[in-house]
Design an enzyme around this catalytic site. Structure first.
Site, PDB file in Angstrom:
ATOM      1  N   GLU A 237      67.537  71.735  68.441  1.00  0.00           N
ATOM      2  CA  GLU A 237      66.884  72.741  69.160  1.00  0.00           C
ATOM      3  C   GLU A 237      67.566  73.878  69.490  1.00  0.00           C
ATOM      4  OE1 GLU A 237      63.405  72.757  69.836  1.00  0.00           O
ATOM      5  OE2 GLU A 237      63.253  70.780  68.417  1.00  0.00           O
TER       6      GLU A 237
ATOM      7  N   SER B 205      28.928  26.498 105.714  1.00  0.00           N
ATOM      8  CA  SER B 205      29.489  25.812 106.889  1.00  0.00           C
ATOM      9  C   SER B 205      31.041  26.511 107.173  1.00  0.00           C
ATOM     10  CB  SER B 205      29.776  24.125 106.459  1.00  0.00           C
ATOM     11  OG  SER B 205      28.427  23.699 106.499  1.00  0.00           O
TER      12      SER B 205
END
Length: 815
Positions: A86, A466
């Site tokens: 690049e 319960s």
């Protein structure tokens, strides 16, 4: 001289004109040039990752995949690959490459085409951060000015690091860290030279040169990168030759999820979006560390899944999910089967399969992969025909009683065994937390997040049955009741004028013991005793007391049905409330995020939960202390009674013993455990909540359709082991998951009993009457009392009693 003078004047005019154009262009694009603050505080769009407390990745949120890296952590060959391809003069130029610009201009003039070229790494960074990809003259001008600006404000390494983290590399991967994961499932340091070169070649055209989409073009581009590296002497000829001959090994990899825990991670996602907004939450690189430990969370998920399958197996086989061919038709080929199975939505841990052949007591099935496996008799013999939730067919004798070729069925693997299976119909949730500070240790909101995203652990308000009774008894202990108080366990017939009928609540099972001590009544979950206790305390007094445990008034029905569990709570709410009995009377706040960091591990925040404080902490830092809502003595009395729900009481040797409803937890062989079952009418909702001082876990099982009962089963089948079950209830439906999970969670953990606090006395009482006893045999036991509440009479052999003169008996133990 005149010619020279005119030439200089012309140069000056054109120079001045060029300068004016340059100044004009600068002011034209000035608004697009980023400020110093923006450049110094660049926010990479990095997805949010969610981890367990011990660092295992459990989920990732965000459209863009990015794993930020520091330039010092990037292998040198990868840096060289990008530089060679690049911008090989990156560390020498000042942000633009004049030679490249001139070359690009010449191409434009000679061809008339706007071809991109001469972009340095800095210019690419400028474009990727601040500009569009539009090919226009003005964009190139902006690129140049922004690149110069960047070079003035940032160092070369800072620019290169931003570029490597920002660059788009295909398949939603941004930056080299994500690309290494997406294409190779590796860390950067694990990549080979050809793999590094492959990634370095992608910026030119991430889609067209993608090694997954177009491996041929990708290989050619990779070799170009390697050639550039050879030319620039970054690699040797031998390295180049080996690299260009290397095969393409890229394939798509998902995020490396180490533990899939979708319900807890979805809670994190929702919280982070609410707090920070979607854009910030998904793109700021947050690393959220939850409070759950990987092994504990995995054990919770496995316990819940196995428990639902066990329920489903004992209720019978509902048949195939599809049928591909009938007996008189030509069987499908393996390739036909696999192509069809690829379209079937997978639901872990189930695998779709098709029956292809039967033995006398075995079956062969084909999986989506094309593999043929054999299901032996142990794996399929459980499959009685499902008739209803209350009825199952006769036990099968051969494989043909269950299966036929052409059926599509589900199978799952348990250890090394493949089992015939099916998608369980009931739902379930599990919440486990530290009662001392509210830290959620494990949370599961259902069988499968793919099947249903509904998080029952925090969203499903279900009747608790319960499981409400410990709170009822706690209200009673605020008054004149003790663990030795005798209450009549006898049927209730109460005329309801408003309805014109009698209310006849019943015990479950419908068995009555007559006069019974409160300890045993709670341990055996006597419904009518709870009602009588609430009548003694008062309905509103009881409800007001229950509200102290963090529940909402709207969820409590202020009628006598409250004593039987008509209140609707989520499993997390139940776990929070019950934690009060485990921690000595404090109301904690459950929390599920332990700490938050940025993408580089810098800490952004740590949880500071309310916790149970020592006396010293109460003096120095009371704001971090969980508030006390009941006395430590009250909490202990309830918790100790709940120990009897597991361990029972009396003397088995003399046949005077009794069992509590949670006796199945005895298999854990830990005397520090207490717990409570819960079952609503017709077993629509089943619960079990159990704990020691350091860990509390709640399990709920029921159908999402709150009108559908869980029914009953003829037998429980688990890998061939048969056990009579009968009606589903908290003890048989929810508690097995609790036991399985706690076996793992408490493994190697020391006993953590809840110790009696100061202000209690332990006195020997008579088991039958609750009065003081001088006997030291099976008719008596030591019982805990708040000081001043112990009985003052002794029981006589005849059953009558005599006044006790002294303040306390000689057999007391003080705490």
């Amino acid at each position: 001289m005149n010619l020279l003078k005119r030439l200089l004047q012309t140069i000056f005019v054109f120079g001045l004109f060029g300068l004016l154009i340059l100044v004009g262009l600068y002011f034209y694009v000035k608004s697009d040039i980023p400020s110093v603050k923006v450049l110094k505080d660049v926010q990479l769009q990095t997805p949010m990752q969610v981890f367990t407390r011990d660092g295992k990745l459990i989920n990732q949120f965000g459209e863009k995949r990015r794993i930020p890296v520091k330039i010092d952590d990037v292998p040198e060959p990868m840096l060289n690959a990008f530089l060679a391809t690049e911008d090989n003069r990156f560390y020498e130029h000042f942000g633009i490459d004049p030679i490249g610009i001139v070359r690009s201009f010449i191409v434009l003039v000679s061809t008339g085409q706007k071809k991109q070229g001469a972009s340095t790494i800095t210019m690419q960074l400028a474009r990727n951060f601040f500009l569009t990809r539009e090919k226009a003259y003005i964009r190139k001008v902006k690129e140049i000015f922004i690149a110069l600006h960047i070079e003035r404000l940032l160092s070369k390494d800072e620019i290169f690091e931003l570029y490597l983290n920002k660059i788009e590399l295909g398949h939603r991967s941004f930056g080299i860290g994500a690309a290494a994961q997406v294409y190779y499932g590796k860390e950067l340091s694990e990549l080979t030279l050809p793999q590094m070169a492959m990634i370095a070649g992608l910026p030119k055209a991430p889609s067209a040169l993608n090694p997954i989409r177009n491996p041929t073009r990708a290989k050619a581009r990779r070799n170009v990168v390697l050639g550039r590296m050879l030319t620039e002497k970054y690699i040797t000829q031998a390295e180049y030759q080996d690299a260009i001959n290397a095969p393409i090994t890229a394939k798509r990899h998902g995020a490396e999820i180490e533990l899939y825990a979708p319900y807890i991670s979805e809670m994190v996602r929702a919280y982070m979006v609410e707090k920070y907004g979607a854009d910030t939450a998904y793109n700021s690189g947050f690393r959220v560390y939850t409070t759950v430990d990987a092994s504990t969370q995995a054990a919770a998920q496995q316990a819940l899944v196995n428990n639902l399958h066990n329920y489903d197996m004992r209720h019978g086989f509902r048949g195939p999910s599809a049928r591909y061919w009938q007996a008189e038709e030509t069987p499908w080929t393996t390739s036909q089967i696999t192509e069809r199975l690829k379209k079937v939505k997978a639901i872990d841990p189930l695998h779709a399969a098709v029956v292809t052949a039967l033995g006398e007591q075995s079956a062969e099935v084909v999986l989506k992969s094309g593999e043929t496996i054999t299901l032996d008799w142990q794996s399929i013999s459980w499959a009685r025909a499902y008739i209803s939730e209350r009825r199952q067919g006769h036990a099968p004798k051969t494989a043909a009683d269950i299966l036929t070729p052409g059926m599509q069925v589900w199978v799952r693997r348990i250890d090394q065994t493949w089992m015939l299976s099916q998608l369980p119909q009931p739902a379930s949730a599990l919440v486990s937390l530290n009662p001392q500070n509210g830290q959620i240790k494990a949370l599961v909101g259902g069988y499968s997040f793919k099947q249903s995203q509904y998080n029952r652990a925090v969203q499903a308000k279900r009747q608790v049955g319960s499981n409400i009774k410990p709170f009822i008894y706690s209200a009673a202990f605020e008054g004149d009741y003790t663990l030795a108080t005798i209450i009549n366990d006898a049927p209730i017939n109460h005329w309801d004028n408003s309805l014109g009928v009698a209310w006849r609540p019943k015990n479950s099972p419908n068995v009555y013991s007559g006069p019974i001590r409160i300890r045993r009544a709670l341990a055996q979950s006597k419904n009518v005793v709870s009602i009588r206790l609430m009548r003694g305390v008062g309905l509103n007094n009881t409800a007001d007391h229950i509200l102290k445990f963090g529940f909402n008034d709207a969820d409590l029905v202020r009628s006598e049905s409250l004593a039987l569990g008509s209140a609707a709570l989520t499993p997390l709410e139940m776990a929070r409330g019950m934690s009060t009995f485990a921690n000595g009377g404090h109301l904690i706040e459950p929390y599920f995020i332990d700490r938050l960091t940025d993408a580089f591990g810098n800490e952004l925040g740590t949880a500071t939960p309310l916790h149970v404080c020592s006396d010293e902490e109460l003096e120095t830092d009371p704001y971090q202390c969980a508030p006390r809502i009941i006395s430590e003595k009250n909490a202990f009395l309830v918790a100790d009674a709940l120990k009897s729900a597991i361990w029972g009481g009396g003397s088995w040797r003399h046949k005077t013993g009794w069992t509590g409803t949670g006796w199945r937890a005895q298999s854990l062989k830990r005397k520090d455990l207490a717990g409570k079952t819960g079952t609503t009418n017709n077993a629509v909702d089943t619960w079990f909540t159990g704990f020691n001082r350091n860990l509390l876990t709640t399990v709920w099982v029921g159908f999402d359709d709150a009108s559908k009962p869980l029914g009953r089963a003829a037998y429980n089948s688990n890998l061939g082991k048969k056990q009579i079950v009968g009606a589903e209830a908290g003890a048989t439906t929810a508690q097995p998951a609790w036991v399985s999970f706690m076996r793992h969670a408490l493994k190697d953990e020391p006993l953590a009993p809840i110790e009696p606090p100061p202000g209690l006395v332990s006195i020997r009482i008579d088991l039958k009457t609750g009065l003081l006893s001088e006997r030291n045999d099976h008719t008596s036991r030591f019982e805990y009392f708040e000081r001043g509440t112990a009985p003052t009479k002794y029981v006589l052999d005849s059953g009558s009693s005599t006044p006790f003169e002294d303040s306390l008996p000689a057999t007391e133990e003080l705490f």
